[in-house]
Write a protein that holds these residues in place. Structure first.
Motif, PDB file in Angstrom:
ATOM      1  N   TRP A  49       0.826  -1.195   0.000  1.00  0.00           N
ATOM      2  CA  TRP A  49       0.000   0.000   0.000  1.00  0.00           C
ATOM      3  C   TRP A  49       0.870   1.258   0.000  1.00  0.00           C
ATOM      4  N   PRO A  50       0.417   2.363  -0.584  1.00  0.00           N
ATOM      5  CA  PRO A  50       1.213   3.587  -0.614  1.00  0.00           C
ATOM      6  C   PRO A  50       1.672   4.034   0.772  1.00  0.00           C
ATOM      7  N   HIS A  51       2.867   4.586   0.821  1.00  0.00           N
ATOM      8  CA  HIS A  51       3.515   5.015   2.064  1.00  0.00           C
ATOM      9  C   HIS A  51       2.601   5.915   2.900  1.00  0.00           C
ATOM     10  N   GLY A  52       2.517   5.595   4.161  1.00  0.00           N
ATOM     11  CA  GLY A  52       1.773   6.412   5.112  1.00  0.00           C
ATOM     12  C   GLY A  52       0.286   6.113   5.199  1.00  0.00           C
ATOM     13  N   LEU A  53      -0.215   5.241   4.344  1.00  0.00           N
ATOM     14  CA  LEU A  53      -1.633   4.918   4.361  1.00  0.00           C
ATOM     15  C   LEU A  53      -1.855   3.561   5.026  1.00  0.00           C
ATOM     16  N   VAL A  54      -3.011   3.402   5.611  1.00  0.00           N
ATOM     17  CA  VAL A  54      -3.367   2.129   6.224  1.00  0.00           C
ATOM     18  C   VAL A  54      -3.567   1.104   5.112  1.00  0.00           C
ATOM     19  N   HIS A  55      -3.022  -0.064   5.295  1.00  0.00           N
ATOM     20  CA  HIS A  55      -3.083  -1.117   4.278  1.00  0.00           C
ATOM     21  C   HIS A  55      -4.509  -1.641   4.141  1.00  0.00           C
ATOM     22  N   HIS A  56      -5.049  -1.535   2.940  1.00  0.00           N
ATOM     23  CA  HIS A  56      -6.399  -2.027   2.656  1.00  0.00           C
ATOM     24  C   HIS A  56      -6.416  -2.855   1.382  1.00  0.00           C
ATOM     25  N   CYS A  57      -5.482  -3.762   1.245  1.00  0.00           N
ATOM     26  CA  CYS A  57      -5.436  -4.622   0.063  1.00  0.00           C
ATOM     27  C   CYS A  57      -6.675  -5.513   0.051  1.00  0.00           C
ATOM     28  N   THR A  58      -7.354  -5.533  -1.061  1.00  0.00           N
ATOM     29  CA  THR A  58      -8.569  -6.330  -1.174  1.00  0.00           C
ATOM     30  C   THR A  58      -8.333  -7.475  -2.138  1.00  0.00           C
ATOM     31  N   ILE A  59      -8.366  -8.685  -1.619  1.00  0.00           N
ATOM     32  CA  ILE A  59      -8.192  -9.854  -2.471  1.00  0.00           C
ATOM     33  C   ILE A  59      -9.358  -9.912  -3.446  1.00  0.00           C
ATOM     34  N   GLY A  60      -9.031 -10.139  -4.696  1.00  0.00           N
ATOM     35  CA  GLY A  60     -10.067 -10.221  -5.716  1.00  0.00           C
ATOM     36  C   GLY A  60     -10.298  -8.908  -6.443  1.00  0.00           C
ATOM     37  N   ALA A  61      -9.958  -7.794  -5.804  1.00  0.00           N
ATOM     38  CA  ALA A  61     -10.095  -6.504  -6.480  1.00  0.00           C
ATOM     39  C   ALA A  61      -8.957  -6.374  -7.485  1.00  0.00           C
ATOM     40  N   ASP A  62      -9.248  -5.817  -8.638  1.00  0.00           N
ATOM     41  CA  ASP A  62      -8.214  -5.658  -9.638  1.00  0.00           C
ATOM     42  C   ASP A  62      -8.282  -4.257 -10.189  1.00  0.00           C
ATOM     43  N   PRO A  63      -7.338  -3.407  -9.982  1.00  0.00           N
ATOM     44  CA  PRO A  63      -6.164  -3.680  -9.155  1.00  0.00           C
ATOM     45  C   PRO A  63      -6.493  -3.588  -7.672  1.00  0.00           C
ATOM     46  N   CYS A  64      -5.620  -4.151  -6.854  1.00  0.00           N
ATOM     47  CA  CYS A  64      -5.890  -4.202  -5.417  1.00  0.00           C
ATOM     48  C   CYS A  64      -5.542  -2.896  -4.710  1.00  0.00           C
ATOM     49  N   GLY A  65      -4.830  -1.996  -5.367  1.00  0.00           N
ATOM     50  CA  GLY A  65      -4.471  -0.712  -4.773  1.00  0.00           C
ATOM     51  C   GLY A  65      -3.023  -0.630  -4.332  1.00  0.00           C
ATOM     52  N   CYS A  66      -2.312  -1.735  -4.376  1.00  0.00           N
ATOM     53  CA  CYS A  66      -0.906  -1.733  -3.966  1.00  0.00           C
ATOM     54  C   CYS A  66      -0.023  -1.097  -5.039  1.00  0.00           C
ATOM     55  N   VAL A  67       1.019  -0.423  -4.582  1.00  0.00           N
ATOM     56  CA  VAL A  67       2.043   0.096  -5.480  1.00  0.00           C
ATOM     57  C   VAL A  67       2.933  -1.081  -5.859  1.00  0.00           C
ATOM     58  N   HIS A  68       3.221  -1.239  -7.128  1.00  0.00           N
ATOM     59  CA  HIS A  68       4.002  -2.383  -7.600  1.00  0.00           C
ATOM     60  C   HIS A  68       5.471  -2.272  -7.200  1.00  0.00           C
ATOM     61  N   ALA A  69       6.109  -3.413  -7.054  1.00  0.00           N
ATOM     62  CA  ALA A  69       7.507  -3.489  -6.623  1.00  0.00           C
ATOM     63  C   ALA A  69       8.439  -2.738  -7.572  1.00  0.00           C
ATOM     64  N   GLU A  70       8.227  -2.922  -8.880  1.00  0.00           N
ATOM     65  CA  GLU A  70       9.098  -2.282  -9.863  1.00  0.00           C
ATOM     66  C   GLU A  70       8.994  -0.770  -9.776  1.00  0.00           C
ATOM     67  N   LEU A  71       7.772  -0.268  -9.589  1.00  0.00           N
ATOM     68  CA  LEU A  71       7.578   1.174  -9.470  1.00  0.00           C
ATOM     69  C   LEU A  71       8.254   1.701  -8.213  1.00  0.00           C
ATOM     70  N   ASN A  72       8.118   0.989  -7.108  1.00  0.00           N
ATOM     71  CA  ASN A  72       8.794   1.402  -5.871  1.00  0.00           C
ATOM     72  C   ASN A  72      10.307   1.458  -6.049  1.00  0.00           C
ATOM     73  N   ALA A  73      10.872   0.484  -6.749  1.00  0.00           N
ATOM     74  CA  ALA A  73      12.320   0.486  -6.983  1.00  0.00           C
ATOM     75  C   ALA A  73      12.725   1.622  -7.924  1.00  0.00           C
ATOM     76  N   CYS A  74      11.953   1.831  -8.980  1.00  0.00           N
ATOM     77  CA  CYS A  74      12.272   2.884  -9.943  1.00  0.00           C
ATOM     78  C   CYS A  74      12.238   4.269  -9.304  1.00  0.00           C
ATOM     79  N   ILE A  75      11.309   4.485  -8.393  1.00  0.00           N
ATOM     80  CA  ILE A  75      11.207   5.770  -7.689  1.00  0.00           C
ATOM     81  C   ILE A  75      12.470   6.038  -6.886  1.00  0.00           C
ATOM     82  N   LYS A  76      13.069   4.987  -6.337  1.00  0.00           N
ATOM     83  CA  LYS A  76      14.252   5.130  -5.477  1.00  0.00           C
ATOM     84  C   LYS A  76      15.559   5.193  -6.257  1.00  0.00           C
ATOM     85  N   LEU A  77      15.522   4.871  -7.528  1.00  0.00           N
ATOM     86  CA  LEU A  77      16.738   4.797  -8.337  1.00  0.00           C
ATOM     87  C   LEU A  77      17.281   6.190  -8.633  1.00  0.00           C
ATOM     88  N   ALA A  78      18.524   6.422  -8.254  1.00  0.00           N
ATOM     89  CA  ALA A  78      19.158   7.720  -8.491  1.00  0.00           C
ATOM     90  C   ALA A  78      19.471   7.883  -9.977  1.00  0.00           C
TER      91      ALA A  78
END
Length: 137
Positions: A49-78
């Motif tokens: 879930w996005p930083h600072g927000l309460v986790h509300h991942c909903t199984i079966g929902a598409d998309p579930c609302g989570c930030v993807h791993a690749e996007l999180n890594a790309c944001i941090k890449l200098a």
């Protein structure tokens, strides 16, 4: 076994471990970006879930609302990094492929998962952008 192969195996295992940090209830995904010479990890990400927000991942929902791993890594890449290798334990979706391309820092993607028919848009976009995609076994 070559030293390069050993390093690739180590980064593949680190990627799987990073995925275990995921807070998504649907799927655990990890992403590790390393320098071209495989000497330094420059960014990691996992889905949740996005930083600072309460986790509300909903199984079966598409998309579930989570930030993807690749996007999180790309944001941090200098921006100073070039020709990096991106390890990911699941195949990048179209949005994540776009983010990887936009970094202008990744030259190849190593996928630890088997491709499925719905994963080809992301793979096709990466290869169209000149990024080498490899399945790691």
């Amino acid at each position: 076994m070559s030293r390069r192969r050993v390093k690739l195996d180590v980064f593949a295992e680190i990627t799987r471990n990073v995925a275990s940090l995921s807070t998504c209830e649907k799927v655990a995904v990890g992403c590790v970006i390393v320098t071209y010479d495989l000497r330094e990890i420059v960014a990691i990400g996992y889905n949740g879930w996005p930083h600072g927000l309460v986790h509300h991942c909903t199984i079966g929902a598409d998309p579930c609302g989570c930030v993807h791993a690749e996007l999180n890594a790309c944001i941090k890449l200098a921006p100073r990094y070039k020709d990096c290798t991106c390890f990911v334990n699941k195949i990048p979706c179209l949005r994540c492929a776009q983010a990887i391309i936009q970094t202008q820092a990744v030259s190849d993607v190593i996928i630890l998962d088997s491709p499925t028919e719905d994963s080809f848009p992301g793979i096709n976009l990466l290869t169209a952008a000149g990024i080498e995609v490899e399945r790691w076994v």
